[in-house]
Design an enzyme around this catalytic site. Structure first.
Site: not given
Length: 370
Positions: A121, A143, A185, A227, A237, A242, A246, A249, A253, A267
């Site tokens: 956990r 993330k 980036e 960031k 987000e 936030r 993206n 992206h 993606h 990527h």
């Protein structure tokens, strides 16, 4: 060395950026390394390049490295590797108070962070990013995720690291293609909210990529600080801020999915193309000047990156790429927000985009007949 605080409520941590950090890993991690054996997840390429320095640092402090060495590449972010990594960590008797080290690029950081998030956990982990992309983006902000057949990063958790150590010397081990992929980036932070930083990239990007140490430290530290400020304001987000990270992206993606999340398109290469597409689509909607959209494309071309999706030779149409977008994490009540540009340095979340218009736009881009 630059030290950037990430002031997440209740879980603050530091990002340390500089040269010579790997040989000081045990010193910098300090009391976080509680046991003799230290679990480290990495890939075969990074282990070959950096493993000896890490082992020497740990040994000098009375520790021993326990290695899990994974295959390099995006395919490693899978259910199978996640399960095997969790089983390995359990066999290593990792406790909740221990710290797992993620040594590598974004793939290793994402997989290790997710494993740490779900093990007992929630266990601690330290990000030691070795690629430019991971140093400026994926190692910061918490993330973590794996990919599934339905799409990229669709299964994961928010789980902040306890420390990030970005050793700039590791960038010298990267192939040029990997370095360029990370540079996308860096440019992103200028485009989404800092026009002067985009200008800095245009002036200094080539020299930074060529190896100028001072420029590299500035690029990484500035990107991390940008960031960190966004993550502090909108960690999960939920406020829309936030989501600006993206930029590029959603388009990127879709391109990655069409190429099978393979080395055919890295990527960062997908993000660069995605930002060009976002800018051109913004120009198509009358938001940003067409000349500014082409300035963005020209900068990527100038540093040696692709800026035209027609060069990918994709065997699909715009509708097929839009179909990939329907699995995007930003889908909300059946609609897909897009991060678009009002100008260089001003991104926003557009929630009124018609996907049919996107498909038509992409058909033109795929054909090279804009």
């Amino acid at each position: 060395m630059a030290v950037i605080p990430v002031d997440i409520a209740g879980r603050p941590y530091e990002v340390q950026v500089g040269s010579g950090l790997l040989p000081r890993l045990a010193e910098l991690a300090g009391p976080r390394l509680r046991k003799r054996r230290v679990p480290i997840v990495t890939d075969a390429h990074v282990h070959k390049a950096c493993g000896a320095a890490v082992e020497a640092s740990l040994a000098a402090a009375g520790h021993e490295a326990a290695w899990r060495i994974l295959p390099p590449g995006e395919a490693t972010k899978s259910w199978e590797q996640l399960a095997a990594t969790v089983d390995w960590l359990l066999a290593e008797e990792v406790e909740r108070g221990d710290h797992i080290i993620a040594l590598g690029g974004g793939v290793i950081g994402d997989l290790t962070g997710f494993a740490a998030a779900i093990l007992k956990r929630g266990c601690n982990f330290i990000q030691v990013p070795t690629t430019l992309l991971a140093q400026v983006d994926s190692s910061v902000g918490g993330k973590t995720a794996i990919n599934t057949p339905a799409g990229k990063n669709l299964v994961g958790a928010f789980h902040q690291p306890a420390l990030v150590l970005a050793d700039l010397d590791a960038l010298g081990t990267l192939p040029q293609r990997e370095l360029l992929a990370g540079y996308a980036e860096v440019v992103k932070y200028g485009l989404l909210g800092d026009a002067p930083f985009f200008d800095w990239c245009v002036i200094n990007g080539a020299a930074m990529l060529a190896g100028d140490a001072a420029l590299r430290e500035y690029a990484v530290a500035h990107s991390v600080a940008a960031k960190a400020a966004i993550v502090k304001a909108d960690e999960r987000e939920t406020l829309g801020l936030r989501a600006l990270l993206n930029l590029g992206h959603t388009f990127g993606h879709a391109l990655e999915a069409q190429t099978g999340f393979s080395n055919r398109l890295l990527h960062g290469e997908g993000v660069a193309l995605g930002m060009v597409l976002a800018a051109r689509f913004s120009a198509r909607r009358g938001l940003i000047a067409a000349a500014d959209a082409e300035r963005i494309a020209a900068h990527f071309t100038d540093v040696g990156m692709a800026s035209e999706i027609a060069t990918l030779g994709l065997n699909c149409d715009g509708q097929a790429l839009v179909a990939h977008m329907l699995h995007d994490k930003k889908m909300d009540a059946g609609t897909l927000p897009f991060v678009l540009l009002r100008q260089i340095g001003e991104a926003f979340l557009a929630k009124d985009v018609d996907l049919g218009e996107v498909a038509t736009f992409l058909d033109a881009e795929l054909s090279g007949r804009r």
